[in-house]
Scaffold this active site. Structure first.
Site, PDB file in Angstrom:
ATOM      1  N   HIS A 232       0.864  -1.175   0.000  1.00 11.39           N
ATOM      2  CA  HIS A 232       0.000   0.000   0.000  1.00 11.39           C
ATOM      3  C   HIS A 232       0.903   1.227   0.000  1.00 11.39           C
ATOM      4  O   HIS A 232       1.789   1.338   0.834  1.00 11.39           O
ATOM      5  CB  HIS A 232      -0.909  -0.007   1.220  1.00 11.39           C
ATOM      6  CG  HIS A 232      -2.038   0.976   1.117  1.00 11.39           C
ATOM      7  ND1 HIS A 232      -1.835   2.318   1.177  1.00 11.39           N
ATOM      8  CD2 HIS A 232      -3.372   0.795   0.932  1.00 11.39           C
ATOM      9  CE1 HIS A 232      -3.008   2.932   1.037  1.00 11.39           C
ATOM     10  NE2 HIS A 232      -3.955   2.033   0.885  1.00 11.39           N
TER      11      HIS A 232
ATOM     12  N   ARG B 135      -6.453  10.194  -0.141  1.00 13.50           N
ATOM     13  CA  ARG B 135      -6.145  10.739  -1.464  1.00 13.50           C
ATOM     14  C   ARG B 135      -7.414  10.916  -2.273  1.00 13.50           C
ATOM     15  O   ARG B 135      -7.540  11.858  -3.050  1.00 13.50           O
ATOM     16  CB  ARG B 135      -5.159   9.827  -2.195  1.00 13.50           C
ATOM     17  CG  ARG B 135      -3.723  10.018  -1.699  1.00 13.50           C
ATOM     18  CD  ARG B 135      -2.771   9.033  -2.317  1.00 13.50           C
ATOM     19  NE  ARG B 135      -3.008   7.691  -1.804  1.00 13.50           N
ATOM     20  CZ  ARG B 135      -2.929   6.587  -2.532  1.00 13.50           C
ATOM     21  NH1 ARG B 135      -2.613   6.651  -3.802  1.00 13.50           N
ATOM     22  NH2 ARG B 135      -3.164   5.411  -1.982  1.00 13.50           N
TER      23      ARG B 135
END
Lengths: 227, 533
Positions: free
Chosen positions: B319, B339
């Site tokens: 990740h 994000r």
């Protein structure tokens, strides 16, 4: 940094406990859920309580899972030597402090109320039926103080009492660590709160309280999906 | 709290450039750029970190060193176990693993009328599902379709996904959302009840359904509650250490071990579902992990010894945004949703060096490149990192967006004195997901008859990279399918005598191959105790 374990978990533990001291918590100035042993370790101050236990040689079995404050497996109570107050935290996301006395609470006799989500309605009556003990709340707010996630637990209990699922479900950022429910178990939580002491054990929010959050959340979600 | 003067200096650069950076929308990389980037910087391409297997169904195949040690390791079970045919537990369907896939399977198997036994190494619900934050993809909006979902996931997985599995995943996704919603999962909704959906890395439509950033916890709590409401038998703190086959080679139970007392128990079942999850706690290549304590690839070992083939065991997902500071939360997941609601990746100099919504493998490789090759990382006590500029979220979405949309992140960092509403956070890739795993058919059947698998232990659904929000989906879709199929299958199965002869055969193969590896496998739990010399 000095660090003291009182009731760490895991099978290996029993090999290293020098001796049992059952029921002598108060005299020792320490506390254990069912037993209490003084054992002092020196650990680096950057560690969390969980890492400190591992640093000290304990391979954890119970009381450890997500290691990141989500799952609530590592509910822990602690006291800083000399401090009157007993605090609750998650061992995975709390840093060690000097002269910290720690008792992990890896096991707790939860009672889960069984219901059929298709049949129950989100009313005050159903809360009284499933979770009658929440109506003995005397408003001491000890549950809120114990919350490891900083939630306003007592307020949510009040919502639950009124059957206001929509408001109660806002509590779903709970880690389900049950520190709020456990706060009745260690005597230390009670000693300085006279109202609770007087009310005695019947006023303690029971272990079942925790399953209320899931109940309220689920019921509320069902309502919200019907336009 | 940030105290290092160098870090503080870098924060000032990030702050100075923020107003300009907010306006940027860096171009996405093209296919060729991505390929070069991945081959140079993605950990899956570090050849010296892999080896070829010397035994078993994948003999000659490539796997990470740490996994090879376990697959070729020494079985924990004693072959002379005397009580195999006087089992401690007897069930129609045995489910190994109590996470999202295991619980979904338990509920569906219960629906078929089968007697279900769920055993789990920690507590039921102690699983990666609990920690999933971002959300769950499903194409259920008017501008979307399962075909679109398929294309996104297939491309994102580098065209390596098993098409039949992926087809099942995307076509059954809307139904999975409906099922969860009916059980009482509270997805984010508009006042009129419409589901709120957002983008994730690599999605072409907004189809991410979330419950704030507690999506997995919300789902896990609901499933766990339902399993308990149905009175399904659950055994906590008991792990499977070996599968049992009957004399015709069909799976027929498992040898269990009480995690605390070490007592060995035998469970007999007509069908078995492996839902043991991933492998982050093996710390491939020394990476930190966002996974829970029990993610040690046990299911791969159990299935492999019983003769099930693995698919893509050499591909892992790192990740891109694991927490890199402070040390107490090193490796913890910073959800991709940060994000998707507006934060950008910024290097030490305050430059936005990539589009924040590239797929995970590309984003991870890009961060590693920024630190390793371009030397534009921020030096932290545990290594280099880059900034994730969270204050941008409130500039873009208005004040209060962070509290409303990603409260778990706000809380996680505020515990360590960092207010993500005003300060950026440091991130570096963390070991997150096992793309590979057991090979299954769309009915969740592995290569061993009567052995089913669901969840992260399965390989091939996502190909060589998984998009955000597709794993919560896959545990529900395949968990339910496994439960249903195993439940139905159990009705026509009569179990023969239980044997461990497959383990004896593995021991023989180990000997033939000259393997000296004495490491006990499955691993069960990582060992983080300090070793003194």
């Amino acid at each position: 940094m000095d660090f003291h374990f009182i009731s760490p978990c895991g099978a290996k533990l029993y090999e290293v406990i020098p001796k049992w001291r059952i029921g002598k918590e108060k005299r020792n100035g320490t506390y254990g859920a069912c037993f209490s042993v003084r054992k002092k370790y020196e650990v680096p101050e950057s560690l969390t309580i969980m890492e400190a236990m591992e640093y000290s040689g304990y391979q954890l079995v119970r009381g450890c899972c997500c290691r990141n404050g989500f799952c609530g497996a590592c509910a822990t109570i602690y006291r800083i030597a000399g401090d009157r107050e007993l605090k609750a935290c998650l061992a995975c996301s709390t840093k060690v402090e000097n002269n910290m006395y720690v008792a992990t609470l890896p096991f707790f006799p939860l009672v889960k109320e069984v219901y059929d989500i298709e049949k129950v309605k989100p009313t005050q009556q159903i809360m009284m039926q499933l979770y009658p003990e929440i109506y003995s709340c005397v408003g001491c707010n000890a549950c809120t103080k114990a919350c490891t996630q900083g939630l306003n637990v007592m307020q949510y209990i009040a919502y639950a009492q009124r059957g206001d699922m929509k408001s109660a479900r806002k509590n779903r950022s709970t880690a389900s660590c049950a520190a709020c429910a456990r706060r009745g178990v260690p005597r230390g939580f009670r000693t300085r709160r006279s109202r609770c002491s007087r009310a005695g054990s019947t006023a303690n929010i029971s272990p079942r309280t925790v399953s209320i959050w899931t109940f309220a959340s689920k019921r509320s979600a069902r309502e919200n999906s019907r336009r | 709290m940030y105290t290092d003067p160098k870090i503080l200096e870098s924060i000032r650069k990030v702050e100075a450039a923020r107003a300009e950076n907010v306006k940027l929308n860096p171009a996405r990389m093209n296919a060729e750029e991505k390929e070069v980037l991945l081959k140079t910087f993605h950990p899956d391409y570090r050849e010296n970190q892999f080896t070829t297997l010397r035994i078993g169904p994948n003999k000659g195949g490539k796997v990470p060193l740490e996994l090879a040690a376990l697959l070729e390791g020494k079985p924990r079970v004693e072959l002379s176990h005397p009580h195999l045919n006087t089992p401690d537990y007897d069930a129609d369907v045995l489910i190994i693993g109590g996470g999202g896939a295991g619980c979904a399977a338990a509920i569906e198997a219960n629906n078929t009328g089968a007697k279900v036994l769920l055993v789990t190494k920690l507590r039921m619900g102690d699983a990666n599902t609990m920690m999933a934050e971002g959300g769950m993809q499903a194409a259920d909006k008017p501008n979307d379709s399962p075909a679109q979902h398929f294309l996104d996931a297939y491309g994102g997985g580098h065209f390596a996904a098993q098409k039949d599995l992926l087809y099942k995943l995307v076509t059954e996704a809307p139904e999975a959302i409906q099922w969860l919603s009916d059980l009482g999962v509270e997805f984010d909704k508009a006042p009129d009840g419409t589901m709120i959906t957002t983008h994730g890395g690599g999605t072409s439509r907004k189809r991410m359904h979330a419950a704030k950033d507690y999506s997995g916890a919300e789902i896990m709590r609901t499933l766990r509650d339902e399993v308990l409401n149905r009175g399904i038998e659950v055994v906590d703190f008991t792990s499977a250490i070996e599968l049992l086959l009957d004399e015709t080679g069909r799976c027929a139970g498992a040898v269990l071990q009480n995690m605390e007392t070490k007592e060995i128990l035998v469970a007999r079942a007509k069908t078995v579902i492996l839902a043991t999850g991933g492998a982050g706690r093996l710390h491939y290549q020394g990476f930190p992990t966002s996974n829970h304590y029990g993610a040690t690839a046990d299911g791969l070992v159990l299935g492999y010894r019983a003769g099930a083939k693995l698919l893509y065991p050499d591909t892992l997902q790192y990740h891109p945004t694991g927490a890199a500071f402070p040390a107490q939360i090193y490796g913890a997941l910073v959800t991709e949703k940060v994000r998707s609601v507006g934060a950008m990746l910024i290097n030490a100099e305050g430059e936005a060096f990539m589009n924040p919504l590239e797929t995970r493998d590309v984003a991870a490789a890009s961060i590693i490149r920024e630190c390793a090759a371009r030397k534009k990382g921020v030096r932290t006590p545990l290594g280099d990192a880059v900034w994730l500029d969270t204050p941008m979220i409130e500039i873009k979405g208005g004040k209060g967006t962070i509290e409303k949309r990603i409260p778990a992140m706000l809380r996680m960092f505020s515990k360590h004195g960092i207010d993500i509403r005003t300060e950026p956070i440091l991130v570096y890739p963390t070991l997150h997901y096992q793309n590979g795993g057991l090979h299954i058919t769309p009915d969740c059947q592995t290569d061993v008859e009567n052995l089913f698998a669901a969840g992260e232990v399965v390989g091939g659904i996502h190909g060589r990279n998984r998009l955000m929000g597709n794993s919560l989906l896959d545990i529900i879709v395949f968990g339910r399918n496994a439960g249903r199929n195993a439940g139905e299958k159990s009705k026509s199965v009569t179990t023969g005598a239980l044997t461990l002869s497959h383990v004896a055969a593995v021991e023989e193969e180990r000997k033939q191959a000259g393997l000296q590896n004495e490491m006990l496998s499955p691993r069960l739990l990582p060992d983080y105790t300090r070793k003194r010399d």
